[in-house]
Design an enzyme around this catalytic site. Structure first.
Site, PDB file in Angstrom:
ATOM      1  CE  LYS A 149      34.880  36.560  46.635  1.00 36.84           C
ATOM      2  NZ  LYS A 149      35.913  37.584  47.037  1.00 36.84           N
ATOM      3  CE1 TYR A 234      34.360  37.439  41.370  1.00 39.23           C
ATOM      4  CE2 TYR A 234      36.226  37.397  42.876  1.00 39.23           C
ATOM      5  CZ  TYR A 234      35.015  37.940  42.480  1.00 39.23           C
ATOM      6  OH  TYR A 234      34.469  38.972  43.196  1.00 39.23           O
TER       7      TYR A 234
END
Ligand code: NDP
Length: 383
Positions: A149, A234
């Protein structure tokens, strides 16, 4: 080898003692087998047997080091290749993990993995802005891609990656390790079972105080952004799996207190809000300026869930209106790689998906957050 630097937000101290000795099997088991009661020891079903996922790691930095160590405990995944721009690392890591010279590559010649029958997938763990080109090349070489990510630095790039993998007939997975974390999955199960009632509100706090000013995370050409790309993601991703819906609008505001450290193109602190089709709302903070920010909170009509810490390396600490959850901590990256083996090789469906389309949704939301910051307007989303 030197110990690699870790980021503040990953320095989560172990607050709980191990209650029960568990094997990886718990994490690989079907959810139904281990969600029963938060206070109980979790049953340990046998790990699903199956072929081993043979993985080449690309970008041998801090996080790759963590992944490599965690993979030593994997039942279904092992390191069979290495890709690096630093020849001394290739030698050192090759010797340490038993990867022969013929399976060590650099960024110029890794397309040759096409001819390497000992590699099934390549795990991209390089600076964000390199992910797109590397994943496209991996797809063209006929290997599955696992990508850290953020999957890319914007949705346009993400869509290119998804298309390239589709065209090549390979799979693309994003390194969303929380998608396999037991406390997180238990909260998702409880939400799906209606135990919180209708979700009304989510709060996500994601931040740490960034150090070294010369690191790639503060160079927009390599990071593609600032805190939002690195840690705010997140809360973006968490809002979706905690509320259980896709957002339909976003508003966002940026605060920059240090324009030298956080130059143009590197966001320091962004607050953003999301609206969901049911009427649920989310309010989140993404920052490189403040420590101790790693908390998810879901408020429903009949109950609540809190994860705090929510996304650090663990142990994750969780509670709901019914009490504390006590699921055993298992190294996230070990679980992730075993589960990814089952996804890529057995066609297992993860409870919270993490394929390229999912990574792309987060990038679309991040694009919209940046647009909302720029324009000051509410931005509509169609995911
Ligand atoms: P590091 O800087 O520690 O490592 C990155 C590695 O990429 C380097 O060691 C280097 O390896 C390679 N690289 C290639 N080109 C460059 C360049 N121009 N500048 C710097 N490095 C380069 O970063 P991290 O390991 O912390 O992060 C890598 C990726 O992993 C990021 O996308 C990050 O978001 C993600 N990440 C995910 C985490 C998670 O919990 N899921 C946690 C931490 C990071 P080599 O010398 O072998 O070429």
């Amino acid at each position: 080898m030197n110990k690699f630097r870790m980021h503040n937000y990953h320095h989560m101290s172990s607050r709980r003692k191990f209650l029960t000795k568990l094997t990886m099997a718990a994490a690989a088991a079907p959810l139904a087998a281990w969600h029963r009661s938060s206070q109980q020891a979790i049953p340990v079903p046998p790990v699903a047997d199956g072929p081993t996922l043979r993985v080449a790691l690309m970008g041998l930095g801090s996080y790759a080091n963590r992944v490599a160590e965690a993979m030593q405990q994997c039942k279904r995944a092992k390191i069979t290749g290495l890709i690096s721009g630093t020849s001394s690392k290739l030698k050192e890591w090759g010797e340490r993990y038993g990867v022969p010279e013929g399976s060590r590559y650099n960024y110029s010649n890794f397309d040759q993995v096409r001819n390497n029958p000992d590699i099934d997938a390549i795990y991209v763990i390089t600076p964000n802005a390199q992910h797109k080109e590397q994943v496209v090349r991996i797809a063209r070489a006929g290997k599955h891609a696992i990508c850290e990510k953020p999957m890319a630095i914007n949705a346009r790039e993400g869509a290119e990656m998804v298309a390239a993998c589709k065209q090549a007939g390979v799979q693309l997975l994003v390194g969303y390790r929380m998608h396999f974390e037991a406390n997180t999955l238990e909260i998702i199960r409880m939400r799906n079972a209606g135990e919180f009632g209708k979700p009304l509100f989510f709060q996500g706090l994601s931040g740490f105080r960034i150090g070294n000013p010369s690191q790639w995370r503060l160079d927009p050409k390599l990071s593609g952004g600032g805190a939002m790309m690195d840690i705010g993601i997140y809360s973006v991703n968490g809002a979706r799996y905690m509320v259980g819906e896709e957002p339909v609008w976003v508003t966002a505001q940026e605060t920059k207190t240090d324009p030298v450290l956080f130059r143009e193109g590197v966001d320091e602190t962004i607050q953003f809000q999301l609206g969901f089709p049911s009427g649920a709302i989310a309010s989140c903070l993404s920052t490189y300026r403040m420590n101790y920010l790693d908390r998810f909170f879901l408020d429903g009509e009949n109950g609540f869930a809190e994860l705090s810490p929510a996304t650090g390396y663990g142990p994750i600490k969780a509670r709901t209106h019914k009490g504390e959850l006590n699921f055993q901590h298992i190294t996230h990256q070990t679980t992730q790689m075993d589960e990814m083996a089952a996804i890529l090789l057995d066609g297992k469906k993860p409870i919270v998906p993490l394929d390229g389309e999912e990574g792309l949704k987060d990038l679309k939301i991040i694009d919209a957050i940046y647009e909302a910051v720029r324009t000051g307007k509410k931005v509509s989303l169609k995911l």
